[in-house]
Design a protein around this motif. Sequence first.
Motif, PDB file in Angstrom:
ATOM      1  N   GLU A 171       0.841  -1.192   0.000  1.00 18.06           N
ATOM      2  CA  GLU A 171       0.000   0.000   0.000  1.00 18.06           C
ATOM      3  C   GLU A 171       0.880   1.247   0.000  1.00 18.06           C
ATOM      4  O   GLU A 171       1.916   1.294   0.667  1.00 18.06           O
ATOM      5  CB  GLU A 171      -0.904   0.010   1.228  1.00 18.06           C
ATOM      6  N   SER A 212       0.298   3.985   1.400  1.00 14.35           N
ATOM      7  CA  SER A 212       0.293   4.568   2.745  1.00 14.35           C
ATOM      8  C   SER A 212       1.216   3.825   3.706  1.00 14.35           C
ATOM      9  O   SER A 212       1.474   4.303   4.811  1.00 14.35           O
ATOM     10  CB  SER A 212      -1.136   4.588   3.306  1.00 14.35           C
ATOM     11  N   PHE A 263      -1.749  10.272   2.591  1.00 13.65           N
ATOM     12  CA  PHE A 263      -2.991  10.887   2.111  1.00 13.65           C
ATOM     13  C   PHE A 263      -3.325  10.418   0.694  1.00 13.65           C
ATOM     14  O   PHE A 263      -4.496  10.159   0.370  1.00 13.65           O
ATOM     15  CB  PHE A 263      -2.872  12.408   2.147  1.00 13.65           C
ATOM     16  N   TYR A 278      -4.852   7.032   0.647  1.00 15.52           N
ATOM     17  CA  TYR A 278      -6.251   7.094   1.082  1.00 15.52           C
ATOM     18  C   TYR A 278      -7.156   7.622  -0.035  1.00 15.52           C
ATOM     19  O   TYR A 278      -8.212   7.040  -0.329  1.00 15.52           O
ATOM     20  CB  TYR A 278      -6.351   7.988   2.319  1.00 15.52           C
ATOM     21  N   LYS A 279      -6.736   8.704  -0.682  1.00 14.73           N
ATOM     22  CA  LYS A 279      -7.575   9.366  -1.681  1.00 14.73           C
ATOM     23  C   LYS A 279      -7.596   8.631  -3.016  1.00 14.73           C
ATOM     24  O   LYS A 279      -8.643   8.513  -3.656  1.00 14.73           O
ATOM     25  CB  LYS A 279      -7.083  10.802  -1.896  1.00 14.73           C
ATOM     26  N   ASN A 334      -7.906   4.274  -2.017  1.00 18.10           N
ATOM     27  CA  ASN A 334      -8.895   3.888  -0.992  1.00 18.10           C
ATOM     28  C   ASN A 334      -8.303   2.980   0.084  1.00 18.10           C
ATOM     29  O   ASN A 334      -8.954   2.023   0.543  1.00 18.10           O
ATOM     30  CB  ASN A 334     -10.093   3.195  -1.652  1.00 18.10           C
ATOM     31  N   GLU A 335      -7.073   3.271   0.482  1.00 18.05           N
ATOM     32  CA  GLU A 335      -6.427   2.477   1.531  1.00 18.05           C
ATOM     33  C   GLU A 335      -6.985   2.839   2.900  1.00 18.05           C
ATOM     34  O   GLU A 335      -7.450   3.955   3.125  1.00 18.05           O
ATOM     35  CB  GLU A 335      -4.914   2.679   1.461  1.00 18.05           C
ATOM     36  N   LYS A 336      -6.940   1.880   3.815  1.00 17.16           N
ATOM     37  CA  LYS A 336      -7.594   2.025   5.119  1.00 17.16           C
ATOM     38  C   LYS A 336      -6.585   2.356   6.225  1.00 17.16           C
ATOM     39  O   LYS A 336      -5.389   2.389   6.015  1.00 17.16           O
ATOM     40  CB  LYS A 336      -8.339   0.733   5.457  1.00 17.16           C
ATOM     41  N   HIS A 337      -7.157   2.573   7.415  1.00 18.70           N
ATOM     42  CA  HIS A 337      -6.378   2.805   8.648  1.00 18.70           C
ATOM     43  C   HIS A 337      -5.442   4.003   8.517  1.00 18.70           C
ATOM     44  O   HIS A 337      -4.288   3.972   8.969  1.00 18.70           O
ATOM     45  CB  HIS A 337      -5.564   1.560   9.018  1.00 18.70           C
ATOM     46  N   ILE A 338      -5.932   5.076   7.911  1.00 16.85           N
ATOM     47  CA  ILE A 338      -5.086   6.236   7.637  1.00 16.85           C
ATOM     48  C   ILE A 338      -4.656   6.956   8.907  1.00 16.85           C
ATOM     49  O   ILE A 338      -3.514   7.421   9.014  1.00 16.85           O
ATOM     50  CB  ILE A 338      -5.812   7.208   6.681  1.00 16.85           C
ATOM     51  N   THR A 339      -5.555   7.043   9.880  1.00 14.99           N
ATOM     52  CA  THR A 339      -5.198   7.728  11.134  1.00 14.99           C
ATOM     53  C   THR A 339      -4.006   7.059  11.801  1.00 14.99           C
ATOM     54  O   THR A 339      -3.066   7.726  12.255  1.00 14.99           O
ATOM     55  CB  THR A 339      -6.399   7.738  12.094  1.00 14.99           C
ATOM     56  N   LYS A 386      -1.741   5.223  10.371  1.00 12.65           N
ATOM     57  CA  LYS A 386      -0.545   5.394   9.543  1.00 12.65           C
ATOM     58  C   LYS A 386       0.002   6.817   9.639  1.00 12.65           C
ATOM     59  O   LYS A 386       1.214   7.024   9.560  1.00 12.65           O
ATOM     60  CB  LYS A 386      -0.872   5.020   8.099  1.00 12.65           C
TER      61      LYS A 386
END
Length: 290
Positions: free
Chosen positions: A87, A89, A259, A262-263, A266-271, A273
Amino acid sequence: MEFIYIFGRLIFSLGSNIYQKKLSQQGLHPFFIVAATYFVLSLIAAPLLVMIEISQLSNAFWLNALLASLFDVGGWMFLVMSLSRTELSVFGPLNAYKVVASMLLAIVFLNEIPSLQGLIGVLVIIAGSYFLTPSTSNLQTNRIVNLLKDKGVQARFLSIFLFAIGTIFLKKSVILGGALATMVFWSLIGFVLALLSNQLFLTGSLKNNMQASKKHLHTLFVIGAMVFIMQYFTLLLLASMMVAYALALFQIGMVLQVFAGYKVFNEKHITRKLLACLVMMAGSVLVLMA
C-alpha cells in the motif's frame, strides 16, 4: 531556492509513485516500468548533450556517474516492485528508514560511531513502524514482525539501501561535473543498464509487456518527465545543501503519500498510519541532527 527544489521534488516524486503503482496494477512488470521510464529520461537527456563539454569531464566523474546509475537502477527496480506489492500509505512512511540506511553505511564505510541520540532516533523509527500494520493476533509485538515479512516492504528496504549507496556517488558526480552533466549521463547510462536488466530478468515476458504498454504510453511519458524533474531537483539540492538536511525535509513526503494512498487507492487505517508518520519523522530528525 532550496525549498522550491524540495517542494518540487516531493510533488513529482509523489506523482510518479502514484502512476507507477497504477501501471503495476494494470499488469506491467515493475522492471519494465523502470526501463520505460529510463527510455523517456534518455529522450529528454539526449538533446541536452550539446550543453555539456564532454571533453572536460574527468575519469573520476565517469566512474562515479556509472556507479550512481548502477545502484539507482537497482533502487528503482525494487522501488516499483515495492509499490506493486505494498500500500502507498505503508510505502511512504518507510522513507524514514533512509536515515537508518545512511547511518549503517557511515558505520561500515566511514567507521563512524552513532551517538546516543542517533540510536534513540533509530529506536523511535522502529517504534513508529509498529503502527503501519494492523495486529493479526493477540500478540501485539507481531506487528513489526509481520511488516518485515512483507515482500513489498523487503523490496522497499532493498531500494532504500541501493539509493543510499547511489547517493554517495551521485553527490561526487555533481561535485566533479555539475548537476546537468550528472543528470544527462545518469539518464543515458541508466537506460542502458535498465535495458540489460530487462533482457536478463524478463526474457519470457518482455514482448508481452511491450505490447501491453502501448495503451499506457501517455502515462509512461508523464512518469518519465516527473522523474527527470524530480531527479534534477535532487541533484541541485546535493550541489547546494547538506545531504542530512535535505533528507530531513524529504520526510514530509511520507505524509503526502499516506494521504494519496487514502484518496487515490482507498487504503484504510489512515489515522494509524499518520501517527506512524509523525513518530518516524521525529526519529528521523533525531538521527539526522545527532
